[in-house]
Scaffold this active site. Structure first.
Site, PDB file in Angstrom:
ATOM      1  NE  ARG A  69      -2.646  -0.726   3.653  1.00 43.40           N
ATOM      2  CZ  ARG A  69      -2.678   0.270   4.551  1.00 43.40           C
ATOM      3  NH1 ARG A  69      -3.101   1.471   4.211  1.00 43.40           N
ATOM      4  NH2 ARG A  69      -2.295   0.068   5.798  1.00 43.40           N
ATOM      5  N   GLY A  70       0.283   2.380  -0.381  1.00 40.32           N
ATOM      6  CA  GLY A  70       0.911   3.687  -0.209  1.00 40.32           C
ATOM      7  C   GLY A  70       2.281   3.798  -0.854  1.00 40.32           C
ATOM      8  CB  ILE A  71       5.413   5.321   0.445  1.00 45.06           C
ATOM      9  CG1 ILE A  71       4.885   6.753   0.625  1.00 45.06           C
ATOM     10  CG2 ILE A  71       6.891   5.321   0.079  1.00 45.06           C
ATOM     11  CD1 ILE A  71       5.500   7.512   1.797  1.00 45.06           C
ATOM     12  CE1 TYR A 110       2.225  15.602   7.766  1.00 48.76           C
ATOM     13  CE2 TYR A 110       4.138  17.008   7.368  1.00 48.76           C
ATOM     14  CZ  TYR A 110       3.261  16.393   8.240  1.00 48.76           C
ATOM     15  OH  TYR A 110       3.435  16.549   9.594  1.00 48.76           O
ATOM     16  CB  ALA A 124       6.582  -1.777   7.477  1.00 43.40           C
ATOM     17  N   GLY A 125       5.540   1.253   8.346  1.00 41.61           N
ATOM     18  CA  GLY A 125       5.489   2.207   9.453  1.00 41.61           C
ATOM     19  C   GLY A 125       4.055   2.487   9.862  1.00 41.61           C
ATOM     20  CD  GLN A 127       3.860  17.852  13.274  1.00 41.28           C
ATOM     21  OE1 GLN A 127       3.616  18.788  14.047  1.00 41.28           O
ATOM     22  NE2 GLN A 127       3.937  18.011  11.960  1.00 41.28           N
ATOM     23  N   GLY A 147       2.574  16.067  19.034  1.00 42.45           N
ATOM     24  CA  GLY A 147       1.729  14.856  19.134  1.00 42.45           C
ATOM     25  C   GLY A 147       2.389  13.606  18.591  1.00 42.45           C
ATOM     26  CE1 TYR A 174       5.638   7.752  11.420  1.00 38.67           C
ATOM     27  CE2 TYR A 174       6.344  10.039  11.263  1.00 38.67           C
ATOM     28  CZ  TYR A 174       6.012   8.840  10.657  1.00 38.67           C
ATOM     29  OH  TYR A 174       6.061   8.724   9.287  1.00 38.67           O
TER      30      TYR A 174
HETATM   31  P1  NDP Z   1       0.453   3.386   4.774  1.00 42.28           P
HETATM   32  O1  NDP Z   1      -0.252   3.404   6.087  1.00 42.28           O
HETATM   33  O2  NDP Z   1      -0.262   3.807   3.547  1.00 42.28           O
HETATM   34  O3  NDP Z   1       1.058   1.899   4.519  1.00 42.28           O
HETATM   35  C1  NDP Z   1       1.820   1.312   5.520  1.00 42.28           C
HETATM   36  C2  NDP Z   1       2.320  -0.021   5.062  1.00 42.28           C
HETATM   37  O4  NDP Z   1       3.079  -0.614   6.140  1.00 42.28           O
HETATM   38  C3  NDP Z   1       1.208  -0.998   4.751  1.00 42.28           C
HETATM   39  O5  NDP Z   1       1.574  -1.834   3.664  1.00 42.28           O
HETATM   40  C4  NDP Z   1       1.105  -1.824   6.034  1.00 42.28           C
HETATM   41  O6  NDP Z   1       0.599  -3.137   5.851  1.00 42.28           O
HETATM   42  C5  NDP Z   1       2.565  -1.896   6.439  1.00 42.28           C
HETATM   43  N1  NDP Z   1       2.726  -2.222   7.853  1.00 42.28           N
HETATM   44  C6  NDP Z   1       2.300  -1.532   8.938  1.00 42.28           C
HETATM   45  N2  NDP Z   1       2.639  -2.171  10.072  1.00 42.28           N
HETATM   46  C7  NDP Z   1       3.297  -3.301   9.688  1.00 42.28           C
HETATM   47  C8  NDP Z   1       3.900  -4.371  10.383  1.00 42.28           C
HETATM   48  N3  NDP Z   1       3.896  -4.444  11.721  1.00 42.28           N
HETATM   49  N4  NDP Z   1       4.484  -5.369   9.677  1.00 42.28           N
HETATM   50  C9  NDP Z   1       4.510  -5.335   8.326  1.00 42.28           C
HETATM   51  N5  NDP Z   1       3.950  -4.344   7.604  1.00 42.28           N
HETATM   52  C10 NDP Z   1       3.351  -3.341   8.284  1.00 42.28           C
HETATM   53  O7  NDP Z   1       1.776   4.234   5.004  1.00 42.28           O
HETATM   54  P2  NDP Z   1       2.578   5.199   3.997  1.00 42.28           P
HETATM   55  O8  NDP Z   1       2.695   4.552   2.679  1.00 42.28           O
HETATM   56  O9  NDP Z   1       2.017   6.556   4.113  1.00 42.28           O
HETATM   57  O10 NDP Z   1       4.000   5.235   4.733  1.00 42.28           O
HETATM   58  C11 NDP Z   1       5.065   4.373   4.368  1.00 42.28           C
HETATM   59  C12 NDP Z   1       6.293   4.781   5.162  1.00 42.28           C
HETATM   60  O11 NDP Z   1       6.613   6.140   4.875  1.00 42.28           O
HETATM   61  C13 NDP Z   1       6.111   4.690   6.671  1.00 42.28           C
HETATM   62  O12 NDP Z   1       7.304   4.271   7.273  1.00 42.28           O
HETATM   63  C14 NDP Z   1       5.813   6.127   7.062  1.00 42.28           C
HETATM   64  O13 NDP Z   1       6.141   6.387   8.389  1.00 42.28           O
HETATM   65  C15 NDP Z   1       6.697   6.869   6.084  1.00 42.28           C
HETATM   66  N6  NDP Z   1       6.298   8.255   5.858  1.00 42.28           N
HETATM   67  C16 NDP Z   1       5.073   8.526   5.332  1.00 42.28           C
HETATM   68  C17 NDP Z   1       4.724   9.846   5.096  1.00 42.28           C
HETATM   69  C18 NDP Z   1       3.415  10.216   4.499  1.00 42.28           C
HETATM   70  O14 NDP Z   1       3.163  11.416   4.423  1.00 42.28           O
HETATM   71  N7  NDP Z   1       2.580   9.300   4.062  1.00 42.28           N
HETATM   72  C19 NDP Z   1       5.628  10.940   5.429  1.00 42.28           C
HETATM   73  C20 NDP Z   1       6.896  10.525   5.958  1.00 42.28           C
HETATM   74  C21 NDP Z   1       7.201   9.227   6.163  1.00 42.28           C
HETATM   75  P3  NDP Z   1      -1.006  -3.412   5.795  1.00 42.28           P
HETATM   76  O15 NDP Z   1      -1.442  -2.967   4.436  1.00 42.28           O
HETATM   77  O16 NDP Z   1      -1.106  -4.886   5.983  1.00 42.28           O
HETATM   78  O17 NDP Z   1      -1.626  -2.604   6.887  1.00 42.28           O
END
Ligand code: NDP
Length: 240
Positions: free
Chosen positions: A12-14, A179, A83-84, A141, A143, A147
Site C-alpha cells: 500500500r501507499g509509498i 507529507y 513499513a510504518g 512534530q 503529538g 514517531y
Molecule cells: P500506509 O499506512 O499507507 O502503509 C503502511 C504499510 O506498512 C502498509 O503496507 C502496512 O501493511 C505496512 N505495515 C504496517 N505495520 C506493519 C507491520 N507491523 N508489519 C509489516 N507491515 C506493516 O503508510 P505510507 O505509505 O504513508 O508510509 C510508508 C512509510 O513512509 C512509513 O514508514 C511512514 O512512516 C513513512 N512516511 C510517510 C509519510 C506520508 O506522508 N505518508 C511521510 C513521511 C514518512 P497493511 O497494508 O497490511 O496494513
C-alpha cells in the site's frame, strides 16, 4: 540475473509505489504487509508481485520470512525498510503501548530486517538498504514524540550501519519524505492538512511515486559511492 528486493509494507501507499517501480525496472520483488489482507490480495492481482504477510516488529517472524524468501527466490540483495505506523497523542495522553508499538514497528523493524540479511549481503559483496524515515524525524512534530523518535532513530541507524557496510559494497541510506498522499496522511484532519500544504513551497502533497523515484536512484548498482545519506523528498518544506 535480476536482483531480489524486499519491500516492507510494500503493498500500500509509498511501499506499493516502490514495489511497482522496482518491478518495472526489472528487479525481482517480494512485498511484505501485515494487517490488510484484502489490499495485499488486490496488489498481487494487479501487479503480479508476490505479497507475504509478517509482522516486521517481530524478530522471529522476520527470520522465518527471510528464510522462506531466500529459499524460494534467492539471496536478498535489496531491502527497503518502509513499513510504518502512527499512534499520535501528546505526551500527557500517550500510553506506553502507543510509544512501544511505534518504536517496534518503525525502528526495531529496521534492526530485525538488516540483522537478518546483512551476513548474506556481506558474503555476496553487494547490498542496498534504504530506510524510510520522515520529515518529522528531522523537525519533530506536535503529538508525535513516539514517531519522531523512531524516525530520528532511523536516521542515526542509517549512518552507523553505512560505516559498517561500506567496505563490502553495502550502501545504507535513508529517505525523509515530507507529507505524501497516502492512507496515513488521509487520516490527518482536513483543516490540519490544509495548513500543512500551505507550508510546502512546491504547493502540493508528495506522491508515492516521488519517493519511489528516490529509492530507485539509491539502489542502483552504480550508486555505490552514495551511503549514509538521508535524502529529503518534501517539496521544500524542510531544508535540513
Ligand atoms: P500506509 O499506512 O499507507 O502503509 C503502511 C504499510 O506498512 C502498509 O503496507 C502496512 O501493511 C505496512 N505495515 C504496517 N505495520 C506493519 C507491520 N507491523 N508489519 C509489516 N507491515 C506493516 O503508510 P505510507 O505509505 O504513508 O508510509 C510508508 C512509510 O513512509 C512509513 O514508514 C511512514 O512512516 C513513512 N512516511 C510517510 C509519510 C506520508 O506522508 N505518508 C511521510 C513521511 C514518512 P497493511 O497494508 O497490511 O496494513
Amino acid at each position: 540475473m535480476a536482483r531480489l528486493a524486499v519491500v516492507t509494507g510494500g503493498t500500500r501507499g509509498i511501499g506499493r509505489a516502490i514495489s511497482v517501480a522496482l518491478k518495472n525496472a526489472g528487479y525481482k520483488v517480494v512485498a511484505n504487509y501485515f494487517g490488510n489482507v484484502e489490499a495485499a490480495r488486490q496488489f498481487s492481482e494487479e501487479t503480479g508481485i508476490p505479497a507475504m504477510k509478517w509482522d516486521v516488529a517481530d524478530y522471529a517472524a522476520c527470520e522465518a520470512a527471510v528464510q522462506t524468501i531466500a529459499a524460494e527466490y534467492g539471496p536478498i540483495e535489496i531491502v527497503v525498510n518502509n513499513a510504518g505506523i502512527t499512534r499520535d497523542a501528546t505526551m500527557h495522553r500517550m500510553t506506553y503501548q502507543m510509544w512501544n508499538e511505534v518504536i517496534q514497528t518503525n525502528l526495531t523493524s529496521c534492526f530485525n530486517m538488516c540483522n537478518l540479511v546483512i551476513e548474506s549481503m556481506r558474503s555476496h559483496g553487494f547490498g542496498r538498504i534504504v530506510n524510510i524515515g520522515s520529515i518529522n524525524g528531522q523537525a519533530g512534530q506536535y503529538g508525535q514524540v513516539n514517531y519522531a523518535a523512531a524516525k530520528s532513530g532511523i536516521h542515526g541507524f542509517t549512518k552507523a550501519l553505512a560505516q559498517e557496510g561500506a567496505a563490502k559494497n553495502i550502501t545504507v541510506n535513508a529517505i525523509a519524505p515530507g507529507y505524501v498522499d497516502t492512507d496515513m496522511v488521509r487520516a490527518v484532519p482536513p483543516a490540519v492538512l490544509e495548513k500543512i500544504i500551505a507550508k510546502i513551497p512546491v504547493g502540493r502533497l508528495g506522491r508515492a511515486e516521488d519517493i519511489a523515484r528516490c529509492v530507485m536512484f539509491l539502489i542502483a548498482d552504480d550508486a555505490d559511492f552514495i551511503t549514509g545519506s538521508t535524502v529529503s523528498v518534501n517539496g521544500g518544506q524542510h531544508m535540513y
